[in-house]
Design a protein around this motif. Sequence first.
Motif, mmCIF file in Angstrom:
data_model
loop_
_atom_site.group_PDB
_atom_site.id
_atom_site.type_symbol
_atom_site.label_atom_id
_atom_site.label_comp_id
_atom_site.label_asym_id
_atom_site.label_seq_id
_atom_site.Cartn_x
_atom_site.Cartn_y
_atom_site.Cartn_z
ATOM 1 N N PRO A 16 0.796 -1.288 -0.043
ATOM 2 C CA PRO A 16 0.070 0.078 0.078
ATOM 3 C C PRO A 16 0.785 1.262 -0.021
ATOM 4 O O PRO A 16 1.975 1.224 0.580
ATOM 5 C CB PRO A 16 -0.878 -0.128 1.263
ATOM 6 C CG PRO A 16 -0.476 -1.726 1.870
ATOM 7 C CD PRO A 16 0.593 -1.686 1.125
ATOM 8 N N PRO A 17 0.399 2.304 -0.652
ATOM 9 C CA PRO A 17 1.257 3.401 -0.643
ATOM 10 C C PRO A 17 1.650 4.026 0.880
ATOM 11 O O PRO A 17 0.885 3.940 1.568
ATOM 12 C CB PRO A 17 0.285 4.508 -1.354
ATOM 13 C CG PRO A 17 -0.921 3.796 -2.065
ATOM 14 C CD PRO A 17 -0.976 2.314 -1.236
ATOM 15 N N GLY A 18 2.825 4.403 0.773
ATOM 16 C CA GLY A 18 3.466 4.823 2.408
ATOM 17 C C GLY A 18 3.722 3.751 3.502
ATOM 18 O O GLY A 18 3.997 4.015 4.488
ATOM 19 N N SER A 70 -14.262 -11.905 -5.189
ATOM 20 C CA SER A 70 -14.975 -10.893 -4.143
ATOM 21 C C SER A 70 -14.099 -9.660 -4.074
ATOM 22 O O SER A 70 -14.048 -9.416 -3.010
ATOM 23 C CB SER A 70 -15.375 -11.773 -3.061
ATOM 24 O OG SER A 70 -16.164 -12.882 -3.333
ATOM 25 N N LEU A 71 -13.283 -9.353 -5.182
ATOM 26 C CA LEU A 71 -12.441 -8.242 -4.759
ATOM 27 C C LEU A 71 -13.250 -6.972 -4.252
ATOM 28 O O LEU A 71 -14.251 -6.712 -4.477
ATOM 29 C CB LEU A 71 -11.797 -7.982 -6.098
ATOM 30 C CG LEU A 71 -10.615 -8.726 -6.525
ATOM 31 C CD1 LEU A 71 -10.473 -8.793 -7.909
ATOM 32 C CD2 LEU A 71 -9.303 -8.634 -5.652
ATOM 33 N N LYS A 72 -12.302 -6.259 -3.490
ATOM 34 C CA LYS A 72 -12.866 -5.104 -2.941
ATOM 35 C C LYS A 72 -11.830 -3.766 -3.335
ATOM 36 O O LYS A 72 -10.837 -4.179 -3.562
ATOM 37 C CB LYS A 72 -12.974 -5.135 -1.407
ATOM 38 C CG LYS A 72 -13.554 -6.402 -0.638
ATOM 39 C CD LYS A 72 -13.383 -6.545 0.713
ATOM 40 C CE LYS A 72 -14.103 -7.855 1.110
ATOM 41 N NZ LYS A 72 -14.122 -7.776 2.695
ATOM 42 N N PRO A 73 -12.581 -2.702 -3.191
ATOM 43 C CA PRO A 73 -11.824 -1.532 -3.448
ATOM 44 C C PRO A 73 -10.369 -1.458 -2.608
ATOM 45 O O PRO A 73 -9.158 -0.857 -3.076
ATOM 46 C CB PRO A 73 -12.513 -0.283 -3.339
ATOM 47 C CG PRO A 73 -13.892 -0.863 -3.434
ATOM 48 C CD PRO A 73 -13.789 -2.269 -2.961
ATOM 49 N N GLU A 74 -10.411 -1.899 -1.487
ATOM 50 C CA GLU A 74 -9.334 -1.817 -0.629
ATOM 51 C C GLU A 74 -8.196 -2.848 -1.090
ATOM 52 O O GLU A 74 -7.184 -2.941 -0.500
ATOM 53 C CB GLU A 74 -9.608 -2.109 0.871
ATOM 54 C CG GLU A 74 -10.403 -3.246 1.061
ATOM 55 C CD GLU A 74 -11.874 -2.872 1.266
ATOM 56 O OE1 GLU A 74 -12.295 -1.906 0.412
ATOM 57 O OE2 GLU A 74 -12.447 -3.447 2.196
ATOM 58 N N ASP A 75 -8.646 -3.745 -2.074
ATOM 59 C CA ASP A 75 -7.538 -4.656 -2.389
ATOM 60 C C ASP A 75 -6.612 -3.939 -3.674
ATOM 61 O O ASP A 75 -5.718 -4.739 -3.977
ATOM 62 C CB ASP A 75 -8.127 -5.942 -3.085
ATOM 63 C CG ASP A 75 -8.851 -7.091 -2.184
ATOM 64 O OD1 ASP A 75 -9.941 -7.255 -2.330
ATOM 65 O OD2 ASP A 75 -8.139 -6.967 -0.937
ATOM 66 N N THR A 76 -7.155 -2.813 -3.891
ATOM 67 C CA THR A 76 -6.317 -2.174 -4.872
ATOM 68 C C THR A 76 -4.929 -2.047 -4.553
ATOM 69 O O THR A 76 -4.463 -1.224 -3.306
ATOM 70 C CB THR A 76 -6.917 -0.711 -5.329
ATOM 71 O OG1 THR A 76 -8.127 -0.907 -5.683
ATOM 72 C CG2 THR A 76 -5.930 0.312 -6.160
ATOM 73 N N ASP A 77 -4.003 -2.515 -5.484
ATOM 74 C CA ASP A 77 -2.382 -2.309 -5.067
ATOM 75 C C ASP A 77 -1.447 -2.734 -6.231
ATOM 76 O O ASP A 77 -2.202 -3.339 -7.110
ATOM 77 C CB ASP A 77 -2.225 -2.996 -3.659
ATOM 78 C CG ASP A 77 -1.200 -2.434 -2.826
ATOM 79 O OD1 ASP A 77 -1.488 -2.605 -1.484
ATOM 80 O OD2 ASP A 77 -0.103 -1.661 -3.250
#
Length: 121
Positions: A40-42, A84-91
């Motif tokens: 994740p960023p940072g 079941s991907l979620k936006p928080e899986d973005t990476d």
Amino acid sequence: QVQLVESGGGLVQAGGSLRLSCAASGTIFAINDKGWYRQPPGKQRELVAVISISGVANSADSVKGRFTISRDNGKNMVYLQMNSLKPEDTDVYYCYAAVRLRRYGNLVAVWGQGTPVTVSS
């Protein structure tokens, strides 16, 4: 020299699925653990899932029941099925392998260049 090349990332809507693949090439005697990480960023790179040479798999609590790691030892491949991907899986997802270059050599950590996954809400 050993290389890991990931593929399968992309853009998907929330609730959708993606399958990541990672191919290992080069002079390889054996590959022990294989895994997928994301950063994740940072933040520090974090484990998503890992699978041993005997096929024992573990995954982060945040992806349990949704992501499945598997490997094909004959083809030096490792896969990550993401459902079941979620936006928080973005990476950016990175492939990892603990590689033994020679029969009695040390294990060497090898990383792929990363493949981006974007989940839209």
